[in-house]
Structure formats: structure tokens, C-alpha cells
Write a protein that holds these residues in place. Structure first.
Motif, PDB file in Angstrom:
ATOM      1  N   ILE A 218      -9.560   6.311  -5.577  1.00 18.22           N
ATOM      2  CA  ILE A 218      -8.714   6.671  -6.727  1.00 18.22           C
ATOM      3  C   ILE A 218      -7.663   5.600  -6.972  1.00 18.22           C
ATOM      4  O   ILE A 218      -7.435   5.169  -8.107  1.00 18.22           O
ATOM      5  N   LEU A 219      -7.008   5.145  -5.888  1.00 20.67           N
ATOM      6  CA  LEU A 219      -5.953   4.140  -6.035  1.00 20.67           C
ATOM      7  C   LEU A 219      -6.506   2.797  -6.511  1.00 20.67           C
ATOM      8  O   LEU A 219      -5.865   2.104  -7.299  1.00 20.67           O
ATOM      9  N   LYS A 220      -7.720   2.444  -6.048  1.00 13.66           N
ATOM     10  CA  LYS A 220      -8.339   1.202  -6.514  1.00 13.66           C
ATOM     11  C   LYS A 220      -8.699   1.284  -7.992  1.00 13.66           C
ATOM     12  O   LYS A 220      -8.609   0.295  -8.720  1.00 13.66           O
ATOM     13  N   THR A 221      -9.072   2.490  -8.453  1.00 13.17           N
ATOM     14  CA  THR A 221      -9.402   2.692  -9.872  1.00 13.17           C
ATOM     15  C   THR A 221      -8.190   2.416 -10.752  1.00 13.17           C
ATOM     16  O   THR A 221      -8.304   1.836 -11.827  1.00 13.17           O
ATOM     17  N   TYR A 222      -7.008   2.832 -10.258  1.00 13.27           N
ATOM     18  CA  TYR A 222      -5.767   2.635 -11.020  1.00 13.27           C
ATOM     19  C   TYR A 222      -5.043   1.337 -10.641  1.00 13.27           C
ATOM     20  O   TYR A 222      -3.884   1.152 -10.992  1.00 13.27           O
ATOM     21  N   HIS A 223      -5.732   0.457  -9.910  1.00 13.22           N
ATOM     22  CA  HIS A 223      -5.203  -0.856  -9.499  1.00 13.22           C
ATOM     23  C   HIS A 223      -3.888  -0.750  -8.732  1.00 13.22           C
ATOM     24  O   HIS A 223      -2.963  -1.537  -8.921  1.00 13.22           O
ATOM     25  N   LEU A 224      -3.801   0.253  -7.876  1.00  9.88           N
ATOM     26  CA  LEU A 224      -2.639   0.435  -7.001  1.00  9.88           C
ATOM     27  C   LEU A 224      -2.994  -0.099  -5.608  1.00  9.88           C
ATOM     28  O   LEU A 224      -4.163  -0.166  -5.243  1.00  9.88           O
ATOM     29  N   PRO A 225      -1.974  -0.466  -4.807  1.00  8.92           N
ATOM     30  CA  PRO A 225      -2.254  -1.001  -3.459  1.00  8.92           C
ATOM     31  C   PRO A 225      -2.740   0.099  -2.511  1.00  8.92           C
ATOM     32  O   PRO A 225      -1.954   0.739  -1.805  1.00  8.92           O
ATOM     33  N   ALA A 226      -4.044   0.322  -2.492  1.00  7.72           N
ATOM     34  CA  ALA A 226      -4.636   1.439  -1.751  1.00  7.72           C
ATOM     35  C   ALA A 226      -4.362   1.348  -0.252  1.00  7.72           C
ATOM     36  O   ALA A 226      -4.040   2.350   0.390  1.00  7.72           O
ATOM     37  N   LEU A 227      -4.489   0.154   0.320  1.00  8.32           N
ATOM     38  CA  LEU A 227      -4.306   0.012   1.767  1.00  8.32           C
ATOM     39  C   LEU A 227      -2.863   0.309   2.190  1.00  8.32           C
ATOM     40  O   LEU A 227      -2.632   0.812   3.285  1.00  8.32           O
ATOM     41  N   ILE A 228      -1.904   0.029   1.304  1.00  8.42           N
ATOM     42  CA  ILE A 228      -0.497   0.338   1.616  1.00  8.42           C
ATOM     43  C   ILE A 228      -0.297   1.845   1.708  1.00  8.42           C
ATOM     44  O   ILE A 228       0.370   2.339   2.623  1.00  8.42           O
ATOM     45  N   PHE A 229      -0.898   2.603   0.786  1.00  3.57           N
ATOM     46  CA  PHE A 229      -0.774   4.063   0.819  1.00  3.57           C
ATOM     47  C   PHE A 229      -1.446   4.635   2.063  1.00  3.57           C
ATOM     48  O   PHE A 229      -0.932   5.569   2.680  1.00  3.57           O
ATOM     49  N   ILE A 230      -2.593   4.074   2.435  1.00  4.62           N
ATOM     50  CA  ILE A 230      -3.279   4.533   3.647  1.00  4.62           C
ATOM     51  C   ILE A 230      -2.457   4.181   4.879  1.00  4.62           C
ATOM     52  O   ILE A 230      -2.382   4.959   5.832  1.00  4.62           O
TER      53      ILE A 230
END
Length: 196
Positions: free
Chosen positions: A23-35
Motif C-alpha cells: 500500500i505504501l509503495k503504491t502511494y510512493h511513501l517510504p514503506a521500509l521506514i514505516f515497517i
């Protein structure tokens, strides 16, 4: 995890993490930071006990489950790393490994990594041995390199450069660990156990 009574507990959590990442990659957000923040949260529940809403998560039960989850994650991480490096090694060609065009750059980057590391160790007054040598580039470096879009990639920052930096830092780490003497645990004798 503390609420699930079923014997399958961790696969839903892993699938949830993958869903968050997608979901975060779809919205171009830093997914690994949230994880990373999610990992920090579940790994440090003891420090967050003072907040009322943490009590609803039953941190005592959750800590036991998190410890089991850590063991599972460690084994999965080893498996994924092994498979990834097997694939990476299979895809390397000798011409890329021995590319003289990038050799000077790779040596400069490797020296820069260790000079920077030595500076920080001295600044924070930490022992240089073996911390100085343990600075390998690996899986994350490869993943970040592979995620660079083709239109943003530089001609000099190619696969050969990445391979040479990864292998050189790996060899330096190996040398540092071999050179470092293993510290034997000291056995403290109790005076009452001594017999004359």
C-alpha cells in the motif's frame, strides 16, 4: 498476537506487513521506514508501558510472542539472504567482477566507508577492533541499487561497482574477524569453594 488463540499466529502478521509495504509503495511513501517503526514498536513494548493504551495490548503476553516471532524472523532472514546471494552470485559475470573501469572508484568508496567509520568510532570513543572492520555492504545495497529507475542511473554507478564494493567490504570484514582474538570468559572462583 496476544489475542490470537489459533496455532497459526505469525503468518497473518507477516502478510499484514507485506500488505502495508504494498500500500505504501503504491502511494510512493517510504514503506521500509514505516515497517522499521512497526519493528521498533513491537520490540520496545517494555519502554512504552507508561502509556495507558499499551496496557490494552497485554505487553507481558505480547513479549513472549514477540520473542518467538524474533526467532522465526531470524531463520527466515537467513534463508532469504542465502537465496538472494545465491541468485546474485549466479547473475555475476567475470567481466563485471574484474572491470578495471570501476576498480578505482570501488577502492575509493571502500576506503571512504572505513575512514568515515574510523572517524565516528574515534569521535564516540568506541574500540576500533573489531568494530572498524564490520562494515559490509550487502543485501540492502543491492536492493537499493536495483530500485534506482533506469533514467536516474549513472553510467559509473553500475553493477560492477556495486559487486566490487560488496566483495571488498566482505573480505575486509572477514580479515577483521579472523584477526580479532576471541575473548575467553573469565571464571571467577568463589573463596568458599577453594579447598586447601
Amino acid at each position: 498476537m496476544s489475542k490470537i488463540k489459533h496455532h497459526v499466529k505469525f503468518v497473518p502478521i507477516i502478510l499484514l506487513i507485506i500488505l502495508i509495504y504494498a500500500i505504501l509503495k503504491t502511494y510512493h511513501l517510504p514503506a521500509l521506514i514505516f515497517i522499521l517503526f512497526f519493528g521498533l514498536f513491537i520490540g520496545n513494548l517494555d519502554e512504552l508501558k507508561r502509556f495507558k493504551y499499551i496496557d490494552k495490548l497485554h505487553p507481558e503476553i505480547l513479549n513472549n510472542e514477540v520473542n518467538k516471532f524474533k526467532e522465526l524472523t531470524a531463520e527466515m532472514t537467513f534463508l532469504i539472504r542465502s537465496l538472494f546471494f545465491l541468485f546474485f552470485g549466479y547473475s555475476i559475470e567475470t567481466s563485471e567482477l574484474l572491470n578495471t573501469d570501476t576498480l578505482i572508484w570501488s577502492i575509493a568508496i571502500t576506503v571512504g566507508i572505513f575512514v568515515l567509520r574510523a572517524t565516528f568510532l574515534k569521535l564516540f570513543k568506541l574500540p576500533a577492533n573489531p568494530l572498524l572492520f564490520i562494515a559490509p555492504r550487502g543485501l540492502i545495497t543491492i536492493l537499493l541499487f536495483m530500485s534506482i529507475p533506469l533514467n536516474h542511473s549513472l553510467k559509473i554507478a553500475n553493477k560492477s561497482l556495486i559487486i566490487q564494493v560488496i566483495i571488498s567490504t566482505g573480505f575486509i570484514m572477514m580479515y577483521g574477524l579472523i584477526k580479532t582474538k576471541k575473548v575467553e570468559p573469565k571464571i571467577v572462583e568463589n573463596e568458599s569453594n577453594r579447598s586447601i
